[in-house]
Design a protein around this motif. Structure first.
Motif, PDB file in Angstrom:
ATOM      1  N   TYR A 238      -8.149  -0.167   2.907  1.00  0.00           N
ATOM      2  CA  TYR A 238      -7.374  -1.411   2.922  1.00  0.00           C
ATOM      3  C   TYR A 238      -7.713  -2.251   4.142  1.00  0.00           C
TER       4      TYR A 238
ATOM      5  N   GLY B 292       0.553   1.694  -3.908  1.00  0.00           N
ATOM      6  CA  GLY B 292      -0.772   2.305  -3.937  1.00  0.00           C
ATOM      7  C   GLY B 292      -1.891   1.316  -3.648  1.00  0.00           C
ATOM      8  N   LEU B 293      -3.091   1.860  -3.518  1.00  0.00           N
ATOM      9  CA  LEU B 293      -4.245   1.071  -3.101  1.00  0.00           C
ATOM     10  C   LEU B 293      -4.645  -0.011  -4.105  1.00  0.00           C
TER      11      LEU B 293
ATOM     12  N   GLU C 287      -3.899   9.480   2.509  1.00  0.00           N
ATOM     13  CA  GLU C 287      -3.288   8.258   3.018  1.00  0.00           C
ATOM     14  C   GLU C 287      -4.173   7.604   4.073  1.00  0.00           C
TER      15      GLU C 287
ATOM     16  N   LEU D  44       0.833  -1.202   0.000  1.00  0.00           N
ATOM     17  CA  LEU D  44       0.000   0.000   0.000  1.00  0.00           C
ATOM     18  C   LEU D  44       0.866   1.250   0.000  1.00  0.00           C
TER      19      LEU D  44
ATOM     20  N   ARG E 165      -8.486  11.016  -6.071  1.00  0.00           N
ATOM     21  CA  ARG E 165      -7.293  10.866  -5.244  1.00  0.00           C
ATOM     22  C   ARG E 165      -7.686  10.929  -3.774  1.00  0.00           C
TER      23      ARG E 165
ATOM     24  N   SER F  18      -7.479   7.738   4.246  1.00  0.00           N
ATOM     25  CA  SER F  18      -8.620   7.093   3.585  1.00  0.00           C
ATOM     26  C   SER F  18      -8.198   5.794   2.924  1.00  0.00           C
ATOM     27  N   GLU F  19      -7.035   5.778   2.285  1.00  0.00           N
ATOM     28  CA  GLU F  19      -6.558   4.551   1.650  1.00  0.00           C
ATOM     29  C   GLU F  19      -6.302   3.463   2.683  1.00  0.00           C
TER      30      GLU F  19
END
Length: 328
Positions: free
Chosen positions: A241, A202-203, A234, A198, A231, A236-237
């Protein structure tokens, strides 16, 4: 939150005290007027006079009952709202209505809920941040210390296997395989604790890796990441995940499913994550710590989290993050 007319001082609601007092005062005034007026009650009481007295009593009792019923209905609604209140499902408030005292009580309760939800969200953010730091520390120690130690043991076993007599080589080989399996498990645990994919790729790549990790002999996990995703921060990603990870963990452990999918796609006003399986479904079981953890993570980014039955059977876990909360 918008202020009610009562809070602005614009309301004209009569208090419950004055409603009951006015009704009783009216009844007493009427009774006194009858006593002082020309109306009399004979001894023994005549039938017509008894009907008038009983009729007045019934009317007074009925009026009291109506006033009390109307005045207490908002309190009953407040009681139901308090019994159903859940800080993990924010935004539900009791409607402000009723006499002045009742409206003030409901307004105070709603204000208290606002404060509790804000404090819980702040506390959960600190707790989850500390949890992620602890995850990273443990993952680093597993990788750097335990992983290196097992690697050294594996190399030493290889040297022993080269020198061991023929009758011991099979046992040494079994020890090598057990050590290699333990090393792989340590690395797998470290990857789950600290999603390096991640951070580095990236997601979309992280979700692809997660789907592959949970694909086993009895479970097939498909993934789909839509194009033109907004976009995300971080935070939120990481929430997306972790929710996908927890959803797949529940699927693998409890659902009995053989197929699952992870889908991330843009929707009106944000992005939506869907984790779906074809397992046995929820079955009325109470939510565990994992589900509550997903709800708390959703609150951190202003997301809407829901769990329900999938098409036919199975479970759908959905997380929708508004663009206003997720866009850099």
């Amino acid at each position: 939150m918008a202020r009610t007319p009562y809070e602005r001082g614009e309301g004209t609601a009569v208090s419950l005290f004055w409603r009951i007092f006015s009704l009783n005062a009216t009844g007493l005034v009427v009774a006194a007027a009858l006593l002082l007026g020309p109306v009399t009650v004979s001894t023994p009481v005549r039938q017509g006079e008894a009907v008038v007295v009983l009729g007045g009593l019934v009317l007074l009792l009925a009026a009291n009952a109506v006033v009390l019923r109307v005045g207490l209905v908002p309190l009953q609604r407040l009681g139901r709202a308090m019994a159903a209140a859940d800080l993990l499902r924010p935004g539900v408030r009791a409607p402000v209505s009723g006499p002045a005292e009742t409206a003030q009580l409901i307004t105070t309760y709603n204000t208290m809920l606002d404060r509790l939800e804000a404090e819980r969200a702040t506390g959960a953010a600190h707790a989850l941040s500390a949890q992620e730091r602890e995850r990273h520390r443990i993952a680093r120690e597993l990788h750097d210390e335990v992983g290196q130690t097992l690697t050294a043991v594996l190399l030493q076993l290889k040297r022993v296997a080269d020198r061991a007599p023929e009758e011991l080589r099979e046992e040494v080989g079994q020890a090598q395989e057990a050590t290699r399996a333990g090393l792989d498990e340590i690395r797998r645990i470290a990857r789950r604790l600290r999603p390096g994919v991640l951070e580095e790729l990236g997601l979309p790549s992280a979700l692809r890796s997660l789907a592959g990790e949970f694909t086993t002999h009895g479970l097939t996990v498909r993934h789909h990441v839509g194009g033109d995703l907004p976009r995300l921060t971080e935070e939120s990603e990481l929430v997306l995940y972790r929710v996908a990870q927890e959803g797949l963990t529940n699927t693998a452990r409890h659902s009995g499913a053989d197929h699952a999918e992870v889908r991330l796609q843009p929707v009106a006003g944000g992005v939506e994550l869907l984790v779906r399986d074809n397992g046995t479904g929820l079955g009325g079981a109470p939510e565990g710590a994992g589900m509550q953890g997903m709800r708390e993570r959703a609150l951190l980014v202003g997301a809407v989290f829901s769990v329900g039955s999938g098409p036919g059977r199975g479970t759908d876990v959905r997380l929708r993050i508004p663009v206003a909360q997720g866009v850099r």
